[in-house]
Motif scaffolding. Structure first.
Motif, PDB file in Angstrom:
ATOM      1  N   VAL A  61       0.859  -1.189   0.000  1.00  0.00           N
ATOM      2  CA  VAL A  61       0.000   0.000   0.000  1.00  0.00           C
ATOM      3  C   VAL A  61       0.894   1.238   0.000  1.00  0.00           C
ATOM      4  O   VAL A  61       1.720   1.419   0.899  1.00  0.00           O
ATOM      5  N   ALA A  62       0.735   2.088  -1.009  1.00  0.00           N
ATOM      6  CA  ALA A  62       1.566   3.287  -1.132  1.00  0.00           C
ATOM      7  C   ALA A  62       0.940   4.451  -0.377  1.00  0.00           C
ATOM      8  O   ALA A  62      -0.262   4.699  -0.485  1.00  0.00           O
ATOM      9  N   VAL A  63       1.760   5.152   0.387  1.00  0.00           N
ATOM     10  CA  VAL A  63       1.321   6.346   1.110  1.00  0.00           C
ATOM     11  C   VAL A  63       2.438   7.377   1.094  1.00  0.00           C
ATOM     12  O   VAL A  63       3.617   7.027   0.963  1.00  0.00           O
ATOM     13  N   ILE A 107       0.093   6.785  -7.939  1.00  0.00           N
ATOM     14  CA  ILE A 107      -0.877   6.326  -8.935  1.00  0.00           C
ATOM     15  C   ILE A 107      -0.180   5.558 -10.048  1.00  0.00           C
ATOM     16  O   ILE A 107      -0.675   4.527 -10.527  1.00  0.00           O
ATOM     17  N   ASN A 108       0.977   6.055 -10.454  1.00  0.00           N
ATOM     18  CA  ASN A 108       1.735   5.364 -11.499  1.00  0.00           C
ATOM     19  C   ASN A 108       2.171   3.972 -11.034  1.00  0.00           C
ATOM     20  O   ASN A 108       2.087   2.997 -11.781  1.00  0.00           O
ATOM     21  N   ALA A 142      -2.435  -0.832  -3.738  1.00  0.00           N
ATOM     22  CA  ALA A 142      -3.400   0.191  -3.344  1.00  0.00           C
ATOM     23  C   ALA A 142      -2.650   1.471  -2.987  1.00  0.00           C
ATOM     24  O   ALA A 142      -1.436   1.452  -2.737  1.00  0.00           O
ATOM     25  N   VAL A 143      -3.394   2.562  -2.977  1.00  0.00           N
ATOM     26  CA  VAL A 143      -2.830   3.870  -2.615  1.00  0.00           C
ATOM     27  C   VAL A 143      -3.746   4.514  -1.580  1.00  0.00           C
ATOM     28  O   VAL A 143      -4.955   4.633  -1.805  1.00  0.00           O
ATOM     29  N   GLY A 144      -3.189   4.910  -0.449  1.00  0.00           N
ATOM     30  CA  GLY A 144      -3.965   5.610   0.557  1.00  0.00           C
ATOM     31  C   GLY A 144      -4.094   7.073   0.201  1.00  0.00           C
ATOM     32  O   GLY A 144      -3.101   7.738  -0.094  1.00  0.00           O
ATOM     33  N   CYS A 145      -5.334   7.587   0.209  1.00  0.00           N
ATOM     34  CA  CYS A 145      -5.536   9.000  -0.116  1.00  0.00           C
ATOM     35  C   CYS A 145      -6.876   9.471   0.435  1.00  0.00           C
ATOM     36  O   CYS A 145      -7.719   8.673   0.842  1.00  0.00           O
ATOM     37  N   GLN A 147     -10.238  11.638 -13.703  1.00  0.00           N
ATOM     38  CA  GLN A 147      -9.274  12.120 -14.694  1.00  0.00           C
ATOM     39  C   GLN A 147      -8.396  11.018 -15.283  1.00  0.00           C
ATOM     40  O   GLN A 147      -7.807  11.206 -16.344  1.00  0.00           O
ATOM     41  N   SER A 148      -8.288   9.895 -14.600  1.00  0.00           N
ATOM     42  CA  SER A 148      -7.352   8.865 -15.042  1.00  0.00           C
ATOM     43  C   SER A 148      -8.059   7.513 -15.133  1.00  0.00           C
ATOM     44  O   SER A 148      -8.781   7.119 -14.202  1.00  0.00           O
ATOM     45  N   GLU A 149      -7.868   6.810 -16.218  1.00  0.00           N
ATOM     46  CA  GLU A 149      -8.528   5.529 -16.427  1.00  0.00           C
ATOM     47  C   GLU A 149      -7.811   4.406 -15.676  1.00  0.00           C
ATOM     48  O   GLU A 149      -6.618   4.479 -15.424  1.00  0.00           O
ATOM     49  N   GLY A 150      -8.587   3.383 -15.326  1.00  0.00           N
ATOM     50  CA  GLY A 150      -7.999   2.175 -14.772  1.00  0.00           C
ATOM     51  C   GLY A 150      -7.860   2.126 -13.266  1.00  0.00           C
ATOM     52  O   GLY A 150      -7.310   1.164 -12.730  1.00  0.00           O
ATOM     53  N   ILE A 151      -8.349   3.156 -12.556  1.00  0.00           N
ATOM     54  CA  ILE A 151      -8.270   3.141 -11.090  1.00  0.00           C
ATOM     55  C   ILE A 151      -9.674   3.297 -10.506  1.00  0.00           C
ATOM     56  O   ILE A 151     -10.597   3.769 -11.179  1.00  0.00           O
TER      57      ILE A 151
END
Length: 509
Positions: A168-170, A199-200, A209-212, A223-227
């Motif tokens: 998990v990216a933070v 995101i990349n 996963a990305v914590g936000c 704005q960005s596809e695939g998420i």
């Protein structure tokens, strides 16, 4: 060599006196610490300027509109908040853009008056700074915190238990880090400097996963596809840490009280919710197509910015190598002199600079200049750091070029009765230049690449432009590809020029 001895003495005195002056300045600062602490509000009013630090990679709170310039390019709900506070105080606003961790460090070092960059309250931050009341809706959807995942994985993850041993990216030091550590104990944390980088990593499968913040996640999804972001993957919020707040230097109670008064006005009038919705609906250019098509579209749309960034990069490299050559030449002669003290100082200077990372030196000089005078533009601090770094390497290049000249040339010049000065100017240096110039060319090529480290301070070079465009387009890899191609073309061309110089100079050998 009389002139070298005189120079060595002067340099020795400078190296003895300068630390003393610096120590006296720091001592004076520390002795006035208690008198100054708590006076920041009055200082802001007296100077007529509010300096706000932000990390403009957190839409819709703060981001950069590449179609605008100067202070107007910083947009988002937090930037509207900063402008409102400055207006209420009756002062002008100066926004300083930098990486998120740089914002927090700059606040601790009092390089900025406020940090407005989507900051949430955490135990660590409460120890390091004063924090205002929350200016954001503490109970609404906008305050939710959750996980972004790949759209293809939306049927795979239903709870935090599904993330056992997943990455998990933070952002380091963020509220999301606090929640991931507290509520996803079996997950592995991957730290990132910015959400666009996260995101990349998510899209290419490096992290799961990305914590936000939920509102920010919705903006990325739009704005960005695939998420994908889902209400099933929301953290249980702690009442103590809900809401976004303004960071203020420790001890500045008067500024906190005044800021809280302004925040109360904003909350009573519902202004921030209006700014937030405007930021969510902010018109952004939509880039579609596959990777190659998107890269071409971004290059065509933003080529003036890339060109401007290239100009700043080359200018920085040129000024750095020019300044580094002047200072490096002096230290090279000192190192060649027979004055043991000056020789020792020169050796220490060169070894210390070459033995420490450039990024560390950049931070050191930014902090030192801010300590002396926070009005000094950050680009000045960066240029000085780059020059100092380059001078240590140039000193060795020039020293090596001089000692490569055959000793018989020195002896012949002495036999002819030439002074040391004339010998160096007319005999030794013209021969040494054949070895020096190609190496200086290589140093210039190195500095073109090294300037990328200055992007942490958003001073307008190529990597700063890359950061701005990836924030505007929500595509991190495409601008990075364009930036990499530009760097390669420039460095490849310069390396060919250096080889041409070497061939031309070898003709007379």
């Amino acid at each position: 060599m009389k002139f070298l001895k005189k120079f060595a003495i002067i340099m020795t005195l400078l190296f003895i006196i300068m630390p003393q002056v610096a120590f006296m300045h720091i001592y004076a600062e520390e002795s006035n610490e208690y008198a100054k602490e708590g006076d920041l509000l009055q200082q802001i009013l007296d100077r007529g300027e509010l300096i706000v630090g932000t990390s403009p990679d957190f839409p819709p709170n703060e981001f950069i509109d590449p179609t605008k310039t100067g202070q107007d390019q910083y947009v988002g709900s937090d930037m509207d908040l900063a402008r409102f506070i400055a207006k209420e105080l009756g002062v002008k606003l100066t926004i300083k853009a930098m990486d998120f961790d740089a914002v927090l460090a700059s606040l601790s070092n009092r390089q900025i008056d406020m940090a407005i960059t989507g900051i949430a309250k955490t135990p660590e931050r409460l120890d390091a700074m004063e924090m205002s009341d929350s200016y954001h809706d503490e109970k609404g959807e906008d305050s939710w915190q959750g996980l972004l995942i790949r759209e293809e994985d939306k049927d795979k993850y239903h709870s935090f238990d599904d993330f056992k041993n997943k990455k998990v990216a933070v952002q380091a030091g963020s509220l999301q880090e606090f929640y991931v550590k507290d509520q996803m104990k079996t997950a592995n944390i991957q730290y990132v400097s910015g959400l666009h980088d996260a995101i990349n990593l998510l899209k290419n499968g490096t992290v799961d996963a990305v914590g936000c913040a939920y509102g920010t996640g919705l903006d990325f999804v739009k704005q960005s596809e695939g998420i994908y972001i889902d209400e099933q993957l929301l953290f249980t919020l702690s009442e103590d840490y809900m809401g976004n707040r303004i960071g203020i230097p420790k001890g500045e109670k008067a500024l906190v009280e005044k800021t809280n008064e302004i925040i109360k006005t904003i909350r009573d009038q519902g202004l921030y919710e209006e700014w937030f919705q405007n930021a969510l609906n902010y018109e952004k250019s939509k880039i579609s197509g596959n990777f190659i098509q998107r890269t071409i579209k971004i290059a065509m749309q933003y080529w003036p910015m890339f060109l401007e960034g290239l100009g700043v990069t080359l200018g920085l490299a040129f000024v750095t190598v020019l300044g580094g050559t002047l200072i490096g030449t002096l230290f090279a002669f000192v190192k060649l002199s027979h004055n043991r003290i000056a020789n020792m100082i020169s050796n220490m200077y060169i070894e210390i600079i070459r033995g420490t990372p450039l990024l560390l030196q950049l931070w050191m000089f930014v902090n030192i200049f801010a300590l002396v005078n926070h009005d000094i533009p950050m680009i000045v601090s960066v240029i000085v750091a780059l020059i100092i770094n380059s001078s240590a390497y140039v000193a060795e290049i020039i020293r090596g070029g001089i000692i490569s000249v055959d000793k018989g040339q020195f002896e012949a010049a002495k036999c002819l009765g030439m002074t040391n000065k004339n010998m160096m100017i007319k005999i030794i240096f013209p021969q040494a230049i054949k070895n020096i110039l190609p190496s200086l060319g290589n140093e210039f090529i190195m500095m073109v690449k090294e300037t990328s480290l200055a992007s942490a301070f958003y001073i307008g070079e190529l990597m700063s432009v890359n950061n701005i465009i990836k924030t505007a387009t929500y595509f991190p890899l495409e601008p990075l590809t364009i930036t990499g191609i530009i760097y390669f073309i420039v460095t490849f061309s310069l390396s060919k020029l250096v080889k041409y110089m070497e061939r031309r100079m070898s003709v007379s050998d």
